[in-house]
Design a protein around this motif. Structure first.
Motif, PDB file in Angstrom:
ATOM      1  N   ARG A 172       0.800  -1.318   0.342  1.00  0.00           N
ATOM      2  CA  ARG A 172      -0.214   0.097   0.292  1.00  0.00           C
ATOM      3  C   ARG A 172       1.042   1.521  -0.275  1.00  0.00           C
ATOM      4  N   GLY A 173       2.221   1.417   1.171  1.00  0.00           N
ATOM      5  CA  GLY A 173       3.270   2.002   0.203  1.00  0.00           C
ATOM      6  C   GLY A 173       3.098   2.935   1.799  1.00  0.00           C
ATOM      7  N   GLU A 174       3.079   4.346   1.882  1.00  0.00           N
ATOM      8  CA  GLU A 174       3.184   5.605   2.618  1.00  0.00           C
ATOM      9  C   GLU A 174       1.024   4.843   3.491  1.00  0.00           C
ATOM     10  N   THR A 175       1.347   4.783   4.561  1.00  0.00           N
ATOM     11  CA  THR A 175       0.105   5.140   4.971  1.00  0.00           C
ATOM     12  C   THR A 175      -0.558   5.511   6.174  1.00  0.00           C
ATOM     13  N   THR A 176      -1.579   5.649   6.915  1.00  0.00           N
ATOM     14  CA  THR A 176      -1.043   5.895   8.096  1.00  0.00           C
ATOM     15  C   THR A 176      -1.385   5.388   9.559  1.00  0.00           C
ATOM     16  N   PRO A 177      -0.743   4.828  10.342  1.00  0.00           N
ATOM     17  CA  PRO A 177       0.149   3.553  11.005  1.00  0.00           C
ATOM     18  C   PRO A 177      -1.512   4.274  11.942  1.00  0.00           C
ATOM     19  N   ARG A 178      -1.919   2.931  12.519  1.00  0.00           N
ATOM     20  CA  ARG A 178      -2.940   3.007  13.464  1.00  0.00           C
ATOM     21  C   ARG A 178      -3.098   3.717  15.612  1.00  0.00           C
ATOM     22  N   LYS A 179      -3.436   4.348  16.183  1.00  0.00           N
ATOM     23  CA  LYS A 179      -2.798   4.815  17.338  1.00  0.00           C
ATOM     24  C   LYS A 179      -2.239   3.931  17.851  1.00  0.00           C
ATOM     25  N   PRO A 180      -1.792   3.357  18.826  1.00  0.00           N
ATOM     26  CA  PRO A 180      -0.951   2.410  19.784  1.00  0.00           C
ATOM     27  C   PRO A 180      -2.125   3.260  21.201  1.00  0.00           C
ATOM     28  N   ARG A 181      -2.309   1.949  21.510  1.00  0.00           N
ATOM     29  CA  ARG A 181      -3.054   2.135  22.984  1.00  0.00           C
ATOM     30  C   ARG A 181      -2.009   2.004  23.844  1.00  0.00           C
ATOM     31  N   PRO A 182      -2.063   2.844  24.970  1.00  0.00           N
ATOM     32  CA  PRO A 182      -1.554   2.849  26.483  1.00  0.00           C
ATOM     33  C   PRO A 182      -1.568   1.749  27.384  1.00  0.00           C
ATOM     34  N   ALA A 183      -0.753   0.986  26.978  1.00  0.00           N
ATOM     35  CA  ALA A 183      -0.387  -0.306  27.880  1.00  0.00           C
ATOM     36  C   ALA A 183       0.653  -0.199  29.017  1.00  0.00           C
ATOM     37  N   SER A 184       0.485  -1.344  29.565  1.00  0.00           N
ATOM     38  CA  SER A 184       1.436  -1.528  30.817  1.00  0.00           C
ATOM     39  C   SER A 184       1.972  -2.732  31.101  1.00  0.00           C
ATOM     40  N   SER A 185       3.457  -3.295  31.046  1.00  0.00           N
ATOM     41  CA  SER A 185       3.616  -4.983  31.157  1.00  0.00           C
ATOM     42  C   SER A 185       5.016  -4.999  32.650  1.00  0.00           C
ATOM     43  N   VAL A 186       4.870  -5.936  33.293  1.00  0.00           N
ATOM     44  CA  VAL A 186       5.733  -6.023  34.109  1.00  0.00           C
ATOM     45  C   VAL A 186       6.300  -7.158  33.789  1.00  0.00           C
ATOM     46  N   LEU A 187       8.075  -7.136  34.330  1.00  0.00           N
ATOM     47  CA  LEU A 187       8.345  -7.895  34.325  1.00  0.00           C
ATOM     48  C   LEU A 187       9.342  -8.773  35.630  1.00  0.00           C
ATOM     49  N   LEU A 188       8.021 -10.206  35.869  1.00  0.00           N
ATOM     50  CA  LEU A 188       8.454 -10.250  37.037  1.00  0.00           C
ATOM     51  C   LEU A 188       9.307 -11.126  37.665  1.00  0.00           C
ATOM     52  N   LEU A 189      10.733 -10.492  39.088  1.00  0.00           N
ATOM     53  CA  LEU A 189      12.150 -11.241  38.711  1.00  0.00           C
ATOM     54  C   LEU A 189      11.452 -12.486  40.454  1.00  0.00           C
ATOM     55  N   ARG A 190      12.813 -13.397  39.880  1.00  0.00           N
ATOM     56  CA  ARG A 190      13.048 -13.976  41.532  1.00  0.00           C
ATOM     57  C   ARG A 190      14.619 -14.622  41.029  1.00  0.00           C
ATOM     58  N   ASP A 191      15.491 -14.983  42.026  1.00  0.00           N
ATOM     59  CA  ASP A 191      16.554 -15.162  41.539  1.00  0.00           C
ATOM     60  C   ASP A 191      16.358 -16.637  42.656  1.00  0.00           C
ATOM     61  N   SER A 192      17.417 -17.601  41.364  1.00  0.00           N
ATOM     62  CA  SER A 192      17.378 -19.164  41.607  1.00  0.00           C
ATOM     63  C   SER A 192      18.640 -19.793  41.524  1.00  0.00           C
ATOM     64  N   ARG A 193      19.186 -20.778  41.333  1.00  0.00           N
ATOM     65  CA  ARG A 193      19.839 -21.546  41.239  1.00  0.00           C
ATOM     66  C   ARG A 193      20.368 -21.464  40.187  1.00  0.00           C
ATOM     67  N   VAL A 194      19.759 -21.630  38.936  1.00  0.00           N
ATOM     68  CA  VAL A 194      20.448 -21.554  37.943  1.00  0.00           C
ATOM     69  C   VAL A 194      19.700 -19.826  37.446  1.00  0.00           C
ATOM     70  N   GLY A 195      19.679 -19.547  38.234  1.00  0.00           N
ATOM     71  CA  GLY A 195      19.979 -17.680  37.641  1.00  0.00           C
ATOM     72  C   GLY A 195      19.150 -16.741  37.979  1.00  0.00           C
ATOM     73  N   ALA A 196      18.860 -15.620  37.683  1.00  0.00           N
ATOM     74  CA  ALA A 196      17.518 -14.971  38.058  1.00  0.00           C
ATOM     75  C   ALA A 196      16.561 -15.321  36.693  1.00  0.00           C
ATOM     76  N   GLU A 197      15.088 -15.659  36.955  1.00  0.00           N
ATOM     77  CA  GLU A 197      14.142 -16.267  36.617  1.00  0.00           C
ATOM     78  C   GLU A 197      13.217 -14.870  36.253  1.00  0.00           C
ATOM     79  N   THR A 198      12.317 -15.458  35.109  1.00  0.00           N
ATOM     80  CA  THR A 198      10.419 -13.949  35.481  1.00  0.00           C
ATOM     81  C   THR A 198       9.587 -15.281  34.893  1.00  0.00           C
TER      82      THR A 198
END
Length: 303
Positions: free
Chosen positions: A25-51
């Motif tokens: 289609r060539g140059e087109t107007t992109p859709r407006k992005p919706r605001p969002a939040s995301s969380v990298l949940l972490l913990r330490d373990s014997r094999v290193g950091a986990e998510t």
């Protein structure tokens, strides 16, 4: 002028048609992005950091394999008890001019984390955190909130809890590439799993979710190992690069190199907006990401 390393990421199979249409289609107007939040949940373990990673059905802008997260909702504006940095402080940390918008992102981050994992970053005061999230009442609350039948702020008020915003750390701001049919303007946060709180999938909705060692996933990112383990028709035979968005893969790679959760959280990150660019290379469409050495969530600057 400094140079910023460029990487190319494979497109998920379900985005190839949209990519081809965008170029045709060539140059087109992109859709407006919706605001969002995301969380990298972490913990330490014997094999290193986990998510904690989870599977998303459909064609989520956060990826089929993603961190807990989702769109901001109208109830994120409702009053809540608040402990930790003020909305104005959060606006500065997130690079936003509007403290109220920063507040929405923080509330949404805590709400989405609770809905999708059961982990609740809340307590009765500024120095106390909810000690246990076990029991059918908590699951019923999550199901009701996810369905829009219950209010997250009302749940907190009824239980005498306030948001522990000091337990969140800002990571990066990513926007979905212009060509996508669904786009998010996502603020990524990180948080450590609280002692005494367990993770669990949302009853009736969660299909797959588990703690994954960042080092292992980074090492096998170019294999189909994780996709095959998830075992869904739209994950089997695909690499992590094809299953998730560049932001998530870059964060996993950075976490894999960190010496534990504290070291990862202490890493300084620029307040900038990042966005992959759809390009054609070697006869196929790929996502171009520039600036991968500045932060794990780095991408195209200034978009």
């Amino acid at each position: 002028m400094p140079s910023f390393p460029t990487r190319y990421f494979q497109l998920p199979p379900w985005q190839e048609a949209a990519a081809q249409s965008w170029f045709e289609r060539g140059e087109t107007t992109p859709r407006k992005p919706r605001p969002a939040s995301s969380v990298l949940l972490l913990r330490d373990s014997r094999v290193g950091a986990e998510t904690f990673l989870r599977y998303r059905s459909g064609e989520s802008p956060l990826g089929k394999i993603a961190f807990p997260g989702g769109s901001l909702e109208p109830t994120d504006d409702d009053p809540v008890a608040w402990y930790g940095p003020s909305p104005s402080d959060w606006a500065k940390a997130l690079g936003l001019d509007d403290p109220q918008q920063a507040r929405r992102h923080v509330v949404a981050a805590v709400r989405e984390l609770f809905e999708e994992t059961g982990v609740l970053l809340a307590g009765p005061d500024s120095s106390t955190l909810l000690e246990s999230n076990r029991g059918p009442d908590w699951m019923a609350a999550r199901v009701g909130i996810a369905a829009g039948e219950k209010s997250f702020p009302e749940l907190l008020a009824r239980r005498g809890l306030g948001l522990r915003t000091d337990l969140l750390r800002p990571l990066s701001n990513w926007r979905t590439a212009d060509f996508a049919l669904r786009r998010f303007d996502t603020r990524y946060f990180a948080a450590v799993q609280p002692i005494g709180q367990d993770t669990s999938l949302l009853e009736g909705k969660g299909i797959w979710g588990q703690w994954c060692a960042a080092a292992r996933e980074a090492e096998r990112a170019n294999t189909t190992g994780l996709g095959d383990e998830v075992g869904q028709p739209d994950t089997i035979g695909l690499t992590l690069e094809q299953l998730t968005v560049p932001a998530v893969l870059l964060m996993i790679e950075k976490l894999a190199k960190a010496r534990g959760c504290i070291a990862y959280l202490a890493h300084r990150r620029p307040t900038a907006v990042y966005q992959p660019e759809l390009v054609e290379a070697d006869g196929k469409y790929v996502l171009q990401v520039t600036g991968t050495d500045t932060a794990e969530g780095s991408g195209q600057r200034g978009r």
